[in-house]
Design a protein around this motif. Structure first.
Motif, PDB file in Angstrom:
ATOM      1  N   LEU A  85       0.718  -1.073  -0.070  1.00 58.81           N
ATOM      2  CA  LEU A  85      -0.074  -0.162  -0.015  1.00 58.81           C
ATOM      3  C   LEU A  85       1.008   1.283   0.170  1.00 58.81           C
ATOM      4  CD1 LEU A  85      -3.116   1.129   0.374  1.00 58.81           C
ATOM      5  CD2 LEU A  85      -2.393   1.422   2.669  1.00 58.81           C
ATOM      6  N   PRO A  86       0.935   2.209  -1.044  1.00 59.08           N
ATOM      7  CA  PRO A  86       1.599   3.474  -1.045  1.00 59.08           C
ATOM      8  C   PRO A  86       0.814   4.464  -0.040  1.00 59.08           C
ATOM      9  CG  PRO A  86       0.502   2.847  -3.214  1.00 59.08           C
ATOM     10  CD  PRO A  86      -0.091   2.249  -2.189  1.00 59.08           C
ATOM     11  N   ASN A  87       1.833   5.363   0.266  1.00 60.49           N
ATOM     12  CA  ASN A  87       1.480   6.528   1.108  1.00 60.49           C
ATOM     13  C   ASN A  87       0.704   5.875   2.519  1.00 60.49           C
ATOM     14  OD1 ASN A  87       0.845   8.845   2.368  1.00 60.49           O
ATOM     15  ND2 ASN A  87      -0.704   9.608   0.650  1.00 60.49           N
ATOM     16  N   THR A  92      -1.877   5.734   8.926  1.00 59.93           N
ATOM     17  CA  THR A  92      -1.465   5.907  10.416  1.00 59.93           C
ATOM     18  C   THR A  92      -1.830   7.032  10.933  1.00 59.93           C
ATOM     19  OG1 THR A  92       0.645   6.612   9.324  1.00 59.93           O
ATOM     20  CG2 THR A  92       0.654   4.363  10.331  1.00 59.93           C
ATOM     21  N   ASP A  93      -2.132   8.178  10.086  1.00 56.63           N
ATOM     22  CA  ASP A  93      -2.516   9.483  10.133  1.00 56.63           C
ATOM     23  C   ASP A  93      -4.085   9.248  10.710  1.00 56.63           C
ATOM     24  OD1 ASP A  93      -0.284  10.797   9.797  1.00 56.63           O
ATOM     25  OD2 ASP A  93      -0.963  11.654   8.042  1.00 56.63           O
ATOM     26  N   ALA A  94      -4.853   8.479  10.003  1.00 62.40           N
ATOM     27  CA  ALA A  94      -6.421   8.113  10.201  1.00 62.40           C
ATOM     28  C   ALA A  94      -6.310   7.529  11.669  1.00 62.40           C
ATOM     29  CB  ALA A  94      -6.941   7.408   9.156  1.00 62.40           C
ATOM     30  N   ILE A  95      -5.771   6.696  11.643  1.00 61.03           N
ATOM     31  CA  ILE A  95      -5.729   5.857  13.126  1.00 61.03           C
ATOM     32  C   ILE A  95      -5.631   6.769  14.248  1.00 61.03           C
ATOM     33  CG2 ILE A  95      -4.648   4.080  14.440  1.00 61.03           C
ATOM     34  CD1 ILE A  95      -4.603   2.254  11.979  1.00 61.03           C
ATOM     35  N   PHE A 118      -5.475  -2.882   5.806  1.00 61.89           N
ATOM     36  CA  PHE A 118      -5.519  -1.785   4.660  1.00 61.89           C
ATOM     37  C   PHE A 118      -4.750  -2.185   3.765  1.00 61.89           C
ATOM     38  CE2 PHE A 118      -6.140   0.145   8.951  1.00 61.89           C
ATOM     39  CZ  PHE A 118      -7.062   0.915   8.905  1.00 61.89           C
ATOM     40  N   ARG A 119      -5.274  -2.020   2.395  1.00 59.98           N
ATOM     41  CA  ARG A 119      -4.722  -2.525   1.230  1.00 59.98           C
ATOM     42  C   ARG A 119      -4.942  -1.682   0.049  1.00 59.98           C
ATOM     43  NH1 ARG A 119      -7.985  -8.079  -0.712  1.00 59.98           N
ATOM     44  NH2 ARG A 119      -9.998  -6.972  -0.902  1.00 59.98           N
ATOM     45  N   GLY A 146      -8.682  11.584   5.033  1.00 61.03           N
ATOM     46  CA  GLY A 146     -10.014  11.940   5.382  1.00 61.03           C
ATOM     47  C   GLY A 146     -11.065  10.844   5.237  1.00 61.03           C
ATOM     48  N   ASN A 147     -10.619  10.440   3.664  1.00 64.75           N
ATOM     49  CA  ASN A 147     -11.547   9.167   3.220  1.00 64.75           C
ATOM     50  C   ASN A 147     -11.451   8.006   4.135  1.00 64.75           C
ATOM     51  OD1 ASN A 147     -10.644  10.239  -0.026  1.00 64.75           O
ATOM     52  ND2 ASN A 147     -12.844  10.683   0.655  1.00 64.75           N
ATOM     53  N   ASN A 148     -10.063   7.875   4.433  1.00 65.93           N
ATOM     54  CA  ASN A 148      -9.861   6.605   5.112  1.00 65.93           C
ATOM     55  C   ASN A 148     -10.606   6.700   6.613  1.00 65.93           C
ATOM     56  OD1 ASN A 148      -8.711   4.288   5.865  1.00 65.93           O
ATOM     57  ND2 ASN A 148      -6.763   4.847   6.602  1.00 65.93           N
ATOM     58  N   ILE A 149     -10.526   7.859   7.146  1.00 63.40           N
ATOM     59  CA  ILE A 149     -11.108   8.213   8.397  1.00 63.40           C
ATOM     60  C   ILE A 149     -12.727   7.761   8.390  1.00 63.40           C
ATOM     61  CG2 ILE A 149     -11.973   9.840  10.208  1.00 63.40           C
ATOM     62  CD1 ILE A 149      -9.418  11.694   9.448  1.00 63.40           C
ATOM     63  N   HIS A 150     -13.368   7.994   7.247  1.00 65.13           N
ATOM     64  CA  HIS A 150     -14.622   7.628   6.848  1.00 65.13           C
ATOM     65  C   HIS A 150     -14.874   6.234   6.728  1.00 65.13           C
ATOM     66  CE1 HIS A 150     -18.437   8.196   4.194  1.00 65.13           C
ATOM     67  NE2 HIS A 150     -18.209   6.934   3.896  1.00 65.13           N
TER      68      HIS A 150
END
Ligand SMILES: [Zn+2]
Length: 250
Positions: A85-87, A92-95, A118-119, A146-150
């Motif tokens: 998984l890139p970036n 880690t920021d969403a977590i 997460f992949r 932000g999308n990942n927090i969602h």
């Protein structure tokens, strides 16, 4: 509670952008729902992946799909991040954002049976709640922190804010402006007790809420407030309403 970056051009999450697949009817909890079969996945409301068991129309069903399997025990989510998984700062920021603002804890998986990976995916998508075994949050390159927090919100059991039972009190859905094949993203979800965001008033600032122009076919709004005004999509961070919903659920 803001993470960073502007949400001016934040995009709504989709599992398979520009693919509508085949329409299917299934059951989710006590409700009959319409979902889309795309690339073998059961896609609900654009970015929610339902298991075959969750949409099964056969067999005994005495309790809603979400209530039996939806919550992570002790509010602990075990997870791994696929090396490809890139970036990975998006993860880690969403977590870190979830941990800074809620009592949910995310621990690196060692040998636990139930966990989140997460992949890379073709869009942004997640299962709803804990489904048992390994489950995925899929992140294409365009999926932001932000999308990942969602998406993590879905993995914890949250539905989209505009699908609440009582949403017609707060918004009008303008079906004539919705892209063909995406109408079900605006369906009302009415199995009580599954979605934490059903508590309190509808929260236009929720990270689980669509924007006024999400899935518009013609540049006209698909959702307006009752007075006809439009509102922006928010994908910076959890809102006060999101936090109280999660507090009540967990
Ligand atoms: Zn979503």
């Amino acid at each position: 509670m803001q993470v960073n970056a502007s949400s001016q051009d934040a995009k709504v999450e989709e599992a398979y952008p520009s693919q509508t697949g085949q329409s299917q009817v299934g059951r989710l909890g006590s409700e009959t729902i319409e979902y889309r079969k795309i690339n073998g996945d059961n896609v609900y409301e654009g970015d929610i992946l339902l298991t075959d068991a969750q949409v099964s129309t056969s067999g005994p069903r005495t309790e809603s799909a979400g209530r039996t399997t939806g919550k992570w025990p002790s509010a602990i989510v075990y997870y791994t991040i696929d090396a490809a998984l890139p970036n990975q700062a998006r993860v880690t920021d969403a977590i870190a954002h979830w941990q800074a603002n809620t009592t949910i804890r995310f621990l690196k998986r060692t040998n636990q049976t139930n966990y989140l990976t997460f992949r890379v995916g073709s869009g942004c998508s997640s299962n709803i709640g804990m489904i048992g075994g390994r489950q995925y949050i899929n992140l294409a390159s365009g999926c932001t922190t932000g999308n990942n927090i969602h998406e993590i919100g879905h993995a914890l059991g949250l539905f989209h804010e505009q699908t609440r039972n009582d949403r017609d009190t707060y918004v009008d859905i303008l079906t004539q402006n919705i892209q063909s094949g995406y109408e079900n993203n605006f369906a009302r979800y009415s199995t009580l007790g599954y979605s934490g965001s059903d508590f309190g008033a509808l929260d236009f600032g929720s990270i689980m809420m669509y924007g006024s122009f999400s899935f518009s076919s013609n540049g006209q709004p698909t959702i307006t407030k009752k007075d006809g005004s439009t509102f922006s999509i928010q994908r910076n961070g959890l809102s006060t309403g999101d936090l109280s919903g999660i507090d009540i659920m967990y």
